[in-house]
Write an enzyme that holds these catalytic residues in place. Structure first.
Site, mmCIF file in Angstrom:
data_model
loop_
_atom_site.group_PDB
_atom_site.id
_atom_site.type_symbol
_atom_site.label_atom_id
_atom_site.label_comp_id
_atom_site.label_asym_id
_atom_site.label_seq_id
_atom_site.Cartn_x
_atom_site.Cartn_y
_atom_site.Cartn_z
ATOM 1 C CB CYS A 1 -8.254 8.359 2.520
ATOM 2 S SG CYS A 1 -9.088 7.005 2.832
ATOM 3 C CE1 TYR B 1 1.388 6.365 9.179
ATOM 4 C CE2 TYR B 1 2.507 8.251 9.356
ATOM 5 C CZ TYR B 1 1.063 7.693 9.870
ATOM 6 O OH TYR B 1 1.241 6.797 11.184
ATOM 7 C CD GLU C 1 1.704 4.381 2.965
ATOM 8 O OE1 GLU C 1 1.609 5.774 2.322
ATOM 9 O OE2 GLU C 1 1.574 4.032 4.199
#
Ligand code: NDP
Length: 454
Positions: A47, A183, A187
């Protein structure tokens, strides 16, 4: 504190200093446990180091293209609009360094010992550090090694990049081909498109963003195509060939000619990072996808070994890994038994425009409840009207016809993730459509559409 035991070097040894591992280490230590953590790359995990955080900064960076275009309508004159990829890339990576240092300090301040090397499991209570060869014992071991991008069955995949490398590109590619339509694919398609690259998204099926509400997916497809992103559906990748001039050919099934690109980004899912971890030496069972099998409390098939986060492949989202890490530490070392509630987890795709969702889609709700009512608002945000952009936002509310309870909220449009986080509280709390209707609109805002849906 439960679990402190001087027969072992540590009470807890954590493998992987990402979101789940760092939270578990810090909380276990605050409960009095003697904790060590091993990390083979950088403290912070996917992350922080090569995922959500640097991605969001790139999204912010790429948004300026639109803002600068709109600026003229508001009376601003921007003399010369240029973009320098290296400046954005280096600034983003500098911020990653800052966060890496902040996470390291958190561990230090919480008296968690750090080993910056790979650790493998050698038994139910022991690990070996790869560089020093040191054997360490611990009463409990927590595996929080996350997941890793996969490049399934693509010949020539070594010429492609994944989301690990995309933050370090030497220059902005003129042409990008992206494999996958999930995703990461959507993105980065948005980021590169806004920055001026030509983007083609290629997927094996005809579905993009599987799992999200169909109306929103259609709207995203329509808007991004109008913005210049090309799509190729039902086109599995066959091979990638590198030409002499360094450009790449993407050969797709059912296509006579290859797509030519400077960069091919493979974003076809992430696999739990369990290879070579030695889990078999302790009897830890894996599932078919390589994920660690755990019970509701994160305990593996070996009593002293637990796992949290992406490595268990339950819900691959940072806030879930953090909750799982916290719950593990509170339970094992703090005597607090907290169950994690996986119901109604809000999620967002930071595509351009972004999409956000909580609860059941219309299809899921019909399957589960039979009779559902759907309310929606299809509107052109004020900002788009003024900017002469035809793009429309779409909000959709799925309601149980019997009880009036809101089962799902789905949104696409500017700032949708920011708006949905607040609305998700109402959905999680089980509020009804009448509760939304009883709330006065906050005008003028996009969020007001939430209480005006017909
Ligand atoms: P996703 O699961 O989102 O999407 C994977 C894509 O790859 C899909 O389009 C899928 O196609 C395709 N695909 C899957 N398997 C294969 C295969 N064997 N061969 C060819 N194509 C394949 O994965 P991502 O890599 O984009 O992201 C991984 C995870 O990371 C996400 O699931 C999410 O949990 C997390 N993440 C979350 C973000 C956020 O919260 N904003 C941002 C980035 C990542 P099909 O649909 O046809 O099966």
């Amino acid at each position: 504190m439960a679990g402190q035991d001087y027969d072992y070097d540590y009470d807890l040894f954590v493998i992987g200093a990402g979101s789940g591992g760092v939270r578990a280490s810090r909380i276990a230590s605050s409960h009095g446990a003697r904790v060590a953590v091993a990390e083979e790359y950088r403290v912070g995990g996917t992350c922080v180091i090569r995922g959500c955080v640097p991605k969001k900064l790139l999204v912010y960076g790429s948004h300026f293209a639109e803002e600068l275009q709109d600026a003229a309508n508001y009376g601003w004159t921007v003399e010369k609009m240029t973009f320098d990829w290296a400046t954005l890339r280096d600034a983003v990576n500098k911020d990653v360094d800052r966060l890496n240092a902040a996470y390291t300090s958190t561990l230090e301040n919480n008296k968690v010992e750090r080993f910056l090397e790979r650790a493998t499991i050698t038994g139910p209570h022991s690990v070996r550090l790869a560089d020093s060869g040191r054997e360490i014992t611990a009463k409990f071991i927590l595996v929080a090694t996350g997941a890793w991008p996969v490049t399934p069955g693509i010949k020539g995949a070594e010429h492609c990049i994944t989301s690990n490398e995309v933050f370090h590109l030497p220059e902005l590619p003129k042409k990008v081909v992206i494999a996958g339509a999930g995703y990461i694919a959507l993105e980065f398609a948005g980021i590169f498109n806004a920055l001026g690259s030509h983007v083609t998204v290629v997927n094996r099926s005809e579905t993009l963003l599987r799992g999200y509400d169909e109306a929103l997916r259609d709207r995203l497809l329509q808007i991004t195509m109008a913005r210049g992103i090309e799509y190729k559906f039902n086109c599995p990748f066959e091979k990638v060939v590198k030409r002499e001039d360094g450009t790449l050919e993407a050969w797709l099934k059912n296509q006579p000619e290859p797509l030519v690109a400077d960069v091919i980004l493979v974003a076809t899912g992430r696999r739990p990072k369990t290879d070579g971890l030695g889990l078999e030496t302790a009897g830890v069972e894996l599932g078919e996808g390589g994920e660690i099998k755990v019970d509701a409390r994160g305990q593996t098939t070996c009593e002293s070994i637990y796992a949290v986060g992406d490595v268990t492949d339950r819900v691959q989202l940072t806030p879930i890994a953090i909750r799982e890490g916290q719950a593990f530490a509170d339970r094992v070392f703090g005597g607090k038994d907290t169950e994690i509630d996986y119901d109604c987890i809000p999620s967002a795709v930071f595509s351009q425009p972004p999409l956000a969702s909580v609860g059941l889609t219309e299809g899921q709700a019909r399957n589960k409840y039979g009779s559902v009512k759907v309310y929606s608002s299809d509107f052109r945000p004020m900002k788009n009207v003024f900017g002469h952009r035809p793009e429309r936002g779409l909000y959709k509310m799925v309601v149980d016809a019997g009880t009036d309870r809101v089962l799902g909220l789905h949104m696409i449009g500017p700032e949708a993730p920011e708006i949905l986080q607040a609305a998700a509280i109402a959905v999680k709390a089980g509020l009804t459509k009448a509760d939304f209707d009883a709330t006065v609109a906050l005008h003028p805002s996009m969020a007001e559409e939430l209480v005006l849906m017909k």
